[in-house]
Write a protein that holds these residues in place. Structure first.
Motif, PDB file in Angstrom:
ATOM      1  N   THR A 193      24.011 -32.220 -25.799  1.00  0.00           N
ATOM      2  CA  THR A 193      22.928 -31.757 -26.662  1.00  0.00           C
ATOM      3  C   THR A 193      23.329 -31.844 -28.129  1.00  0.00           C
ATOM      4  OG1 THR A 193      22.121 -30.267 -24.926  1.00  0.00           O
ATOM      5  CG2 THR A 193      21.392 -29.827 -27.172  1.00  0.00           C
ATOM      6  N   ASP A 204      26.544 -30.050 -20.884  1.00  0.00           N
ATOM      7  CA  ASP A 204      25.219 -29.899 -21.493  1.00  0.00           C
ATOM      8  C   ASP A 204      25.355 -29.629 -22.988  1.00  0.00           C
ATOM      9  OD1 ASP A 204      22.756 -28.958 -22.456  1.00  0.00           O
ATOM     10  OD2 ASP A 204      22.224 -28.031 -20.556  1.00  0.00           O
ATOM     11  N   GLY A 205      26.192 -28.680 -23.350  1.00  0.00           N
ATOM     12  CA  GLY A 205      26.345 -28.319 -24.753  1.00  0.00           C
ATOM     13  C   GLY A 205      26.822 -29.482 -25.606  1.00  0.00           C
ATOM     14  N   ARG A 206      27.758 -30.236 -25.091  1.00  0.00           N
ATOM     15  CA  ARG A 206      28.316 -31.363 -25.853  1.00  0.00           C
ATOM     16  C   ARG A 206      27.302 -32.510 -25.969  1.00  0.00           C
ATOM     17  NH1 ARG A 206      32.021 -28.232 -24.132  1.00  0.00           N
ATOM     18  NH2 ARG A 206      34.152 -28.178 -24.997  1.00  0.00           N
ATOM     19  N   ARG A 214      27.598 -26.668 -17.774  1.00  0.00           N
ATOM     20  CA  ARG A 214      27.138 -26.018 -19.004  1.00  0.00           C
ATOM     21  C   ARG A 214      27.862 -26.577 -20.219  1.00  0.00           C
ATOM     22  NH1 ARG A 214      29.230 -22.057 -21.878  1.00  0.00           N
ATOM     23  NH2 ARG A 214      30.779 -21.567 -20.266  1.00  0.00           N
ATOM     24  N   ARG A 215      29.157 -26.826 -20.073  1.00  0.00           N
ATOM     25  CA  ARG A 215      29.934 -27.380 -21.190  1.00  0.00           C
ATOM     26  C   ARG A 215      29.533 -28.830 -21.471  1.00  0.00           C
ATOM     27  NH1 ARG A 215      34.331 -23.884 -22.167  1.00  0.00           N
ATOM     28  NH2 ARG A 215      34.608 -22.322 -20.515  1.00  0.00           N
TER      29      ARG A 215
END
Length: 374
Positions: free
Chosen positions: A217, A213-215, A210-211
């Motif tokens: 994105t 993915d966030g970075r 998830r982390r």
């Protein structure tokens, strides 16, 4: 549901497998003995070690598939294209390697005689003055073996895979990255995870993914999460890379640390994914420089889950669920943040040119001019 055989089991499949392994030179006992005994387990483990698959001493789908691949050497049988039942095996891979060494095969060395291999065979036959019928028999094999072009670093696919990634430029904006998390229990079904360990792996792996993915994105990349329902989504999307984040497990509490894996053959060094190897090495070094976790380095493996994709894929096994040392570190959010930062920094470094490259552990994405949303 897949069937697995282990020490003490008895089945006709075990006897057949003993015959195959015995012909390959492994000491496994008499093929008329259908019992899974110590001799057979020892020989099976040696085979698993040689093939670069999970060494668990269990006869399951992956080991049976590898034994099927290993049964034939180039010249043992006639090879030809059959779209309804493609031939597979080490002999096909050896043929593909020789065709690639001649610059005639530009696709993945897949161990499967597919249309691209048939096209390359016919081209080779024409160049060598043979009947261009696509049938790989003694004459074609002899002609290919008489051509000495191995010095040409012959896997054209390797060259084009690397060139394709480098040609995309340094920005992650618009790149498709596929993430996978907590897949150890799916891809390695013989690994013994307790219910508590399964949940621990899922929670930590999902959090790191998830982390990441966030970075990614935030940098403009298109992030897609792989699922068991569509294992080929990375190929279908033409993605730049697939990163599988998971945790390892061991019967002993002593093993610990982070390891990365990419597709490669320990028996045939020329068969490997160059982008996968580079990315695995970068992730390993970035995590080592940013976290206190032991660096177990990157390794070439011919696991089915790595071999069956054209997209460069790596596994990041970010510690052991069986290690109290690793779990104590991974339970801290700061270590998971550092792992995510390391993976993203490694992905970014993969696309940097040599002139713009950064030392390991020094790339701060917030300060890189092109590391912004397009």
């Amino acid at each position: 549901m897949d069937t697995y055989f282990s020490h003490g089991d008895s089945d006709p499949i075990i006897a057949v497998t003993k015959g195959h392994l015995g012909r390959l030179g492994y000491v496994v006992g008499a093929p008329d003995n259908a019992v899974f005994d110590h001799t057979f387990e020892s020989g099976l483990r040696q085979f698993q070690q040689d093939r670069g698959i999970v060494v668990d001493g269990v006869l399951g789908k992956e080991s049976l598939d590898e034994i099927e691949l290993a049964r034939f050497r180039l010249g043992d049988r006639i090879l030809k294209y059959d779209p309804s039942r493609p031939q597979i095996g080490d002999d096909v891979a050896e043929l593909q390697k020789r065709l690639a060494n001649l610059g005639l095969l530009t696709s993945w060395i897949s161990f499967r005689f597919e249309e691209s291999t048939d096209t390359a065979v016919r081209s080779a036959q024409r160049e060598l003055g043979l009947n261009s019928d696509g049938i790989v028999g003694p004459k074609t094999i002899k002609a290919l073996m008489d051509v000495h072009r191995d010095h040409a670093v012959g896997n054209i696919y390797n060259l084009t895979e690397r060139a394709r990634v480098k040609s995309l430029g340094p920005s992650l904006a618009g790149q498709v990255i596929v993430l996978e998390s907590a897949a150890s229990t799916h891809h390695f079904p013989t690994a013994e995870f307790s219910a508590e360990q399964r949940e621990l792996q899922r929670r930590i792996s999902d959090d790191i993914a998830r982390r990441v993915d966030g970075r990614l994105t935030a940098l403009g990349a298109a992030v897609v999460h792989a699922t068991d329902d569509n294992p080929n989504i990375a190929d279908e999307l033409g993605s730049s890379a697939l990163i599988s984040i998971a945790l390892d497990n061991s019967p002993s509490p002593l093993p610990n640390g982070v390891a990365t894996y990419y597709f490669g053959s320990t028996r045939t060094p020329s068969i490997f994914s160059p982008v996968g190897r580079e990315l695995a090495n970068l992730v390993s070094r970035e995590i080592d420089s940013r976290t206190p976790l032991l660096n177990c380095r990157s390794h070439a493996k011919s696991w089915e889950s790595l071999r069956n994709l054209n997209t460069p894929k790596i596994y990041v096994l970010a510690g052991y669920v069986s290690s109290q040392h690793d779990i104590a570190l991974l339970e801290g959010a700061s270590v998971r943040v550092d792992i995510a930062e390391a993976i993203v920094a490694a992905i970014q470094r993969l696309f940097l040119t040599e002139q713009n490259d950064y030392d390991t552990g020094t790339l701060d994405l917030s300060n890189v001019p092109w590391a912004t949303r397009s």
